[in-house]
Design a protein around this motif. Structure first.
Motif, PDB file in Angstrom:
ATOM      1  N   ASP A  27      26.059  74.979  38.527  1.00 40.18           N
ATOM      2  CA  ASP A  27      24.878  75.638  39.079  1.00 40.18           C
ATOM      3  C   ASP A  27      23.798  75.812  38.030  1.00 40.18           C
ATOM      4  O   ASP A  27      22.830  76.543  38.242  1.00 40.18           O
ATOM      5  CB  ASP A  27      25.217  76.993  39.710  1.00 40.18           C
ATOM      6  N   VAL A  28      23.944  75.169  36.906  1.00 39.50           N
ATOM      7  CA  VAL A  28      22.881  75.105  35.911  1.00 39.50           C
ATOM      8  C   VAL A  28      22.318  73.693  35.858  1.00 39.50           C
ATOM      9  O   VAL A  28      21.121  73.486  35.679  1.00 39.50           O
ATOM     10  CB  VAL A  28      23.392  75.524  34.514  1.00 39.50           C
ATOM     11  N   GLU A  29      23.205  72.723  36.071  1.00 43.15           N
ATOM     12  CA  GLU A  29      22.794  71.323  36.044  1.00 43.15           C
ATOM     13  C   GLU A  29      23.638  70.554  37.051  1.00 43.15           C
ATOM     14  O   GLU A  29      24.845  70.757  37.140  1.00 43.15           O
ATOM     15  CB  GLU A  29      22.989  70.760  34.636  1.00 43.15           C
ATOM     16  N   GLY A  30      23.009  69.688  37.843  1.00 37.63           N
ATOM     17  CA  GLY A  30      23.742  68.901  38.828  1.00 37.63           C
ATOM     18  C   GLY A  30      22.802  68.205  39.792  1.00 37.63           C
ATOM     19  O   GLY A  30      21.576  68.205  39.623  1.00 37.63           O
ATOM     20  N   GLU A  31      23.400  67.603  40.832  1.00 41.29           N
ATOM     21  CA  GLU A  31      22.594  66.905  41.838  1.00 41.29           C
ATOM     22  C   GLU A  31      21.894  67.924  42.731  1.00 41.29           C
ATOM     23  O   GLU A  31      22.518  68.829  43.274  1.00 41.29           O
ATOM     24  CB  GLU A  31      23.464  65.990  42.692  1.00 41.29           C
ATOM     25  N   LEU A  32      20.598  67.753  42.912  1.00 45.07           N
ATOM     26  CA  LEU A  32      19.810  68.675  43.721  1.00 45.07           C
ATOM     27  C   LEU A  32      20.017  68.383  45.208  1.00 45.07           C
ATOM     28  O   LEU A  32      19.814  67.260  45.666  1.00 45.07           O
ATOM     29  CB  LEU A  32      18.333  68.543  43.369  1.00 45.07           C
ATOM     30  N   CYS A  33      20.423  69.422  45.949  1.00 46.82           N
ATOM     31  CA  CYS A  33      20.603  69.331  47.401  1.00 46.82           C
ATOM     32  C   CYS A  33      19.750  70.423  48.041  1.00 46.82           C
ATOM     33  O   CYS A  33      19.791  71.574  47.598  1.00 46.82           O
ATOM     34  CB  CYS A  33      22.063  69.520  47.786  1.00 46.82           C
ATOM     35  N   ILE A  34      18.983  70.074  49.083  1.00 48.51           N
ATOM     36  CA  ILE A  34      18.011  71.001  49.658  1.00 48.51           C
ATOM     37  C   ILE A  34      18.164  71.083  51.171  1.00 48.51           C
ATOM     38  O   ILE A  34      18.337  70.064  51.849  1.00 48.51           O
ATOM     39  CB  ILE A  34      16.568  70.568  49.307  1.00 48.51           C
ATOM     40  N   ALA A  35      18.083  72.311  51.691  1.00 49.67           N
ATOM     41  CA  ALA A  35      18.090  72.565  53.132  1.00 49.67           C
ATOM     42  C   ALA A  35      16.865  73.380  53.484  1.00 49.67           C
ATOM     43  O   ALA A  35      16.399  74.189  52.688  1.00 49.67           O
ATOM     44  CB  ALA A  35      19.356  73.324  53.536  1.00 49.67           C
ATOM     45  N   GLY A  36      16.339  73.176  54.684  1.00 48.30           N
ATOM     46  CA  GLY A  36      15.203  73.981  55.098  1.00 48.30           C
ATOM     47  C   GLY A  36      14.340  73.291  56.127  1.00 48.30           C
ATOM     48  O   GLY A  36      14.662  72.201  56.613  1.00 48.30           O
ATOM     49  N   PRO A  37      13.209  73.883  56.460  1.00 48.95           N
ATOM     50  CA  PRO A  37      12.388  73.401  57.573  1.00 48.95           C
ATOM     51  C   PRO A  37      11.731  72.052  57.356  1.00 48.95           C
ATOM     52  O   PRO A  37      11.303  71.424  58.320  1.00 48.95           O
ATOM     53  CB  PRO A  37      11.326  74.507  57.735  1.00 48.95           C
ATOM     54  N   GLN A  38      11.633  71.577  56.117  1.00 50.12           N
ATOM     55  CA  GLN A  38      11.042  70.266  55.886  1.00 50.12           C
ATOM     56  C   GLN A  38      12.056  69.131  55.967  1.00 50.12           C
ATOM     57  O   GLN A  38      11.690  67.955  55.842  1.00 50.12           O
ATOM     58  CB  GLN A  38      10.340  70.231  54.520  1.00 50.12           C
ATOM     59  N   LEU A  39      13.306  69.446  56.183  1.00 50.43           N
ATOM     60  CA  LEU A  39      14.357  68.432  56.205  1.00 50.43           C
ATOM     61  C   LEU A  39      14.243  67.544  57.434  1.00 50.43           C
ATOM     62  O   LEU A  39      14.027  68.022  58.549  1.00 50.43           O
ATOM     63  CB  LEU A  39      15.727  69.112  56.181  1.00 50.43           C
ATOM     64  N   THR A  40      14.389  66.249  57.241  1.00 51.00           N
ATOM     65  CA  THR A  40      14.388  65.312  58.355  1.00 51.00           C
ATOM     66  C   THR A  40      15.508  65.626  59.338  1.00 51.00           C
ATOM     67  O   THR A  40      16.593  66.049  58.924  1.00 51.00           O
ATOM     68  CB  THR A  40      14.561  63.865  57.861  1.00 51.00           C
ATOM     69  N   PRO A  41      15.276  65.403  60.640  1.00 51.78           N
ATOM     70  CA  PRO A  41      16.389  65.532  61.590  1.00 51.78           C
ATOM     71  C   PRO A  41      17.379  64.387  61.461  1.00 51.78           C
ATOM     72  O   PRO A  41      18.473  64.458  62.031  1.00 51.78           O
ATOM     73  CB  PRO A  41      15.687  65.504  62.952  1.00 51.78           C
TER      74      PRO A  41
ATOM     75  N   HIS B 277      10.106  74.767  47.627  1.00 51.00           N
ATOM     76  CA  HIS B 277       9.209  75.473  48.539  1.00 51.00           C
ATOM     77  C   HIS B 277       9.865  76.662  49.231  1.00 51.00           C
ATOM     78  O   HIS B 277      11.076  76.646  49.536  1.00 51.00           O
ATOM     79  CB  HIS B 277       8.713  74.515  49.622  1.00 51.00           C
ATOM     80  N   ALA B 278       9.060  77.651  49.521  1.00 48.79           N
ATOM     81  CA  ALA B 278       9.520  78.839  50.244  1.00 48.79           C
ATOM     82  C   ALA B 278      10.139  78.437  51.577  1.00 48.79           C
ATOM     83  O   ALA B 278       9.695  77.495  52.235  1.00 48.79           O
ATOM     84  CB  ALA B 278       8.344  79.782  50.485  1.00 48.79           C
ATOM     85  N   GLY B 279      11.182  79.169  51.942  1.00 50.60           N
ATOM     86  CA  GLY B 279      11.861  78.893  53.203  1.00 50.60           C
ATOM     87  C   GLY B 279      13.005  77.920  53.081  1.00 50.60           C
ATOM     88  O   GLY B 279      13.683  77.629  54.074  1.00 50.60           O
ATOM     89  N   HIS B 280      13.223  77.397  51.873  1.00 52.82           N
ATOM     90  CA  HIS B 280      14.283  76.410  51.659  1.00 52.82           C
ATOM     91  C   HIS B 280      15.376  76.980  50.761  1.00 52.82           C
ATOM     92  O   HIS B 280      15.135  77.867  49.948  1.00 52.82           O
ATOM     93  CB  HIS B 280      13.711  75.144  51.021  1.00 52.82           C
ATOM     94  N   ASP B 281      16.569  76.439  50.938  1.00 54.93           N
ATOM     95  CA  ASP B 281      17.691  76.746  50.052  1.00 54.93           C
ATOM     96  C   ASP B 281      18.035  75.491  49.264  1.00 54.93           C
ATOM     97  O   ASP B 281      17.864  74.365  49.748  1.00 54.93           O
ATOM     98  CB  ASP B 281      18.920  77.180  50.858  1.00 54.93           C
ATOM     99  N   HIS B 282      18.553  75.688  48.061  1.00 53.84           N
ATOM    100  CA  HIS B 282      19.002  74.519  47.309  1.00 53.84           C
ATOM    101  C   HIS B 282      20.239  74.872  46.495  1.00 53.84           C
ATOM    102  O   HIS B 282      20.437  76.031  46.099  1.00 53.84           O
ATOM    103  CB  HIS B 282      17.890  73.992  46.393  1.00 53.84           C
ATOM    104  N   VAL B 283      21.075  73.868  46.259  1.00 52.99           N
ATOM    105  CA  VAL B 283      22.270  74.006  45.436  1.00 52.99           C
ATOM    106  C   VAL B 283      22.318  72.814  44.489  1.00 52.99           C
ATOM    107  O   VAL B 283      21.720  71.766  44.755  1.00 52.99           O
ATOM    108  CB  VAL B 283      23.563  74.056  46.286  1.00 52.99           C
ATOM    109  N   LEU B 284      23.015  73.010  43.374  1.00 52.92           N
ATOM    110  CA  LEU B 284      23.237  71.930  42.423  1.00 52.92           C
ATOM    111  C   LEU B 284      24.690  71.495  42.546  1.00 52.92           C
ATOM    112  O   LEU B 284      25.609  72.271  42.265  1.00 52.92           O
ATOM    113  CB  LEU B 284      22.919  72.381  40.996  1.00 52.92           C
ATOM    114  N   LEU B 285      24.890  70.281  42.958  1.00 54.35           N
ATOM    115  CA  LEU B 285      26.222  69.772  43.291  1.00 54.35           C
ATOM    116  C   LEU B 285      26.889  69.165  42.067  1.00 54.35           C
ATOM    117  O   LEU B 285      26.235  68.559  41.215  1.00 54.35           O
ATOM    118  CB  LEU B 285      26.102  68.721  44.396  1.00 54.35           C
ATOM    119  N   ASP B 286      28.214  69.320  41.990  1.00 56.03           N
ATOM    120  CA  ASP B 286      29.037  68.709  40.944  1.00 56.03           C
ATOM    121  C   ASP B 286      28.632  69.180  39.560  1.00 56.03           C
ATOM    122  O   ASP B 286      28.647  68.421  38.593  1.00 56.03           O
ATOM    123  CB  ASP B 286      28.963  67.173  41.015  1.00 56.03           C
ATOM    124  N   GLY B 287      28.223  70.434  39.488  1.00 59.12           N
ATOM    125  CA  GLY B 287      27.858  71.003  38.197  1.00 59.12           C
ATOM    126  C   GLY B 287      28.269  72.457  38.152  1.00 59.12           C
ATOM    127  O   GLY B 287      29.118  72.914  38.921  1.00 59.12           O
TER     128      GLY B 287
END
Length: 491
Positions: free
Chosen positions: A332-346, A320-330
């Motif tokens: 950046d083509v394949e890996g664990e999806l990690c997401i930051a942004g306004p929908q993230l739980t506190p 979703h718009a407004g979020h950043d994401h990275v792929l961990l332990d890969g």
């Protein structure tokens, strides 16, 4: 009406109240509850809750008037709501009530029977207790949902008003829902996708229709009788409808939108659904509870999607718009999806549950989803499976989703592949549905597409897969059954 409130999840219902033209807010069985009546009940119950000073309200009720009015009443009273299921074990419910610090319960008859001792249960409120208007939220947290971690212990996830406001704002811009739509309400209320069911419908001034279990026996008839135009369920529902003969071409002509979430959506299932609902736009939605209902989406295309799908699974699309994401332990083509942004739980109710679940990077807090994904050429994401869906068998690194896809391509209706501990280490065990097949035939077919070391050794035919409380395939139950079947026979 003008309440003067501009924020809070309940403002979506108030918007629907204005738009509905006196229409129905929710259908439960033969009962139709209008927006005006539900609003009136929520004000009365909300007033009674406000008099108690409750800041956290548990709703211990099945899908019915008590549950829907209770959710709104808690929000109207400015409290945080915690949906609970009365059919869960009483001890588990008591742990969740204690963990959430619930002050008061709104319960139906079944909920009252299992309510923990010492926690007040709201009695029948009077009109004299009614709020004049909903109150502003007293907490940043709109609701708390409990998920099970690897230990099975309930983990309370806090979801903020700002997160749901961002989420539903994006949905309002993406979809054309109107008061003329009719939404399915398939999810149990302790499952985050139920918030989509309710607050998308209520934000549009449309009705949400509760699906009784018997509706799946003839979904086309039920959908026609209720005039369903928006469908949302787990992908497992597709096979259920198929087995009851409900996926014939053109069987669901009234659907405009079809959404699926909660587990992997296969290309074959989607194609069958599209044939049954040819006027429906189909989207695959993705998102863990910690990221507020869903945080990415992919719109099906009859031509493009089968070509870009990985292992026969529909992509999960763009974050979703407004979020950043990275792929961990890969790479950046394949890996664990990690997401930051306004929908993230506190965060979780218990900070100890946060260990290992969040990542700090570039001054941002990312949630580690535990899901492996691959970037596609159009910047969307393909779902590869859970981190633990990749197992080692005799030195081979095996993607369980790849094995399942290969079995479906070999003519199996559907399959679940599992890595199970055996005498020789991890062994591949397959449960499959459809017609029973000779194991030798399946092995021969798989040898044409998979390396020898990746071919499962054990196969078990089942009439249907067990589903958990959220109507997802219950892989834990299947894994336990496989372990039992592989256990040495006592001499």
């Amino acid at each position: 009406m003008d309440t003067g409130l501009t924020s809070g999840l309940h403002t979506r219902f108030l918007r629907g109240l204005e738009r509905s033209g006196g229409g129905v807010a929710v259908h439960v069985g033969d009962q139709a509850l209008t927006y005006e009546r539900l609003h009136e009940l929520a004000l009365q119950w909300g007033g009674a809750l406000a008099e108690t000073g409750a800041r956290t309200v548990g709703v211990l009720a099945g899908k019915g008037v008590t549950a829907y009015a209770g959710i709104l009443a808690g929000l109207y009273a400015g409290a945080t709501i915690v949906p609970l299921r009365p059919d869960f074990p009483a001890a588990r419910t008591a742990r969740m009530v204690e963990a959430a610090g619930i002050d008061v319960l709104v319960a139906d008859d079944r909920g009252r029977a299992v309510a923990p001792a010492g926690v007040p249960v709201l009695g029948a409120p009077s009109a004299a207790q009614a709020l004049a208007a909903p109150l502003s939220p007293a907490s940043d947290t709109a609701y708390v949902l409990f998920t099970s971690g690897s230990t099975g212990r309930p983990k309370g996830v806090r979801i903020g008003h700002a997160a749901v406001e961002h989420y539903f704002g994006l949905l309002d811009a993406r979809y054309d829902f109107t008061p003329d739509d009719v939404f399915s309400q398939t999810f149990d209320l302790n499952f985050d996708c139920a918030m989509f069911d309710l607050f998308c419908a209520w934000g549009a001034g449309a009705p949400a229709v509760v699906l009784p279990g018997g509706a799946y026996r003839d979904l086309p008839r039920f959908a026609a009788e209720r005039g369903l135009t928006v469908w949302f369920s787990t992908p497992s529902a597709i096979d259920l409808v198929r087995r009851t003969g409900g996926l014939t071409p053109g069987a669901l002509p009234g659907l405009r939108w079809s959404f699926f979430a909660g587990e992997a959506l296969t290309v074959r299932d989607t194609a069958d659904w599209r044939a049954a609902a040819p006027s429906s736009i189909v989207e695959n939605l993705y998102g863990p509870t910690e990221l507020t209902i869903t945080v990415s989406g992919y719109r099906w295309d009859d031509v493009v999607t089968p070509r870009v799908a990985v292992n026969g699974v529909v992509p999960i699309g763009e974050v979703h718009a407004g979020h950043d994401h990275v792929l961990l332990d890969g790479d950046d083509v394949e890996g664990e999806l990690c997401i930051a942004g306004p929908q993230l739980t506190p965060g979780y109710l218990d900070p100890a549950d946060e260990r290992g679940r969040f990542l700090e990077r570039d001054g941002k807090r990312f949630y580690r989803t535990g899901d492996r994904v691959r970037r596609l050429a159009d910047d969307g994401l393909a779902y590869l499976g859970r981190l633990d869906s990749q197992v080692q068998v005799l030195g081979w690194r095996v993607e369980l989703t790849e094995v399942e896809h290969a079995l479906r391509d070999c003519g199996i209706q559907d399959a679940v592949a599992l890595g199970v501990a055996g005498d020789a280490g991890t062994e591949l065990f397959v449960f499959y549905t459809g017609g029973e097949r000779p194991v030798l035939d399946m092995v021969r077919a798989l040898r044409a597409v998979l390396p020898e070391g990746v071919i499962p050794r054990h196969y078990r035919h089942v009439e249907e897969f067990p589903l958990n409380a959220n109507r997802k395939i219950d892989r834990k139950t299947l894994a336990a059954r496989a372990a039992e079947l592989l256990a040495p026979t006592p001499v």
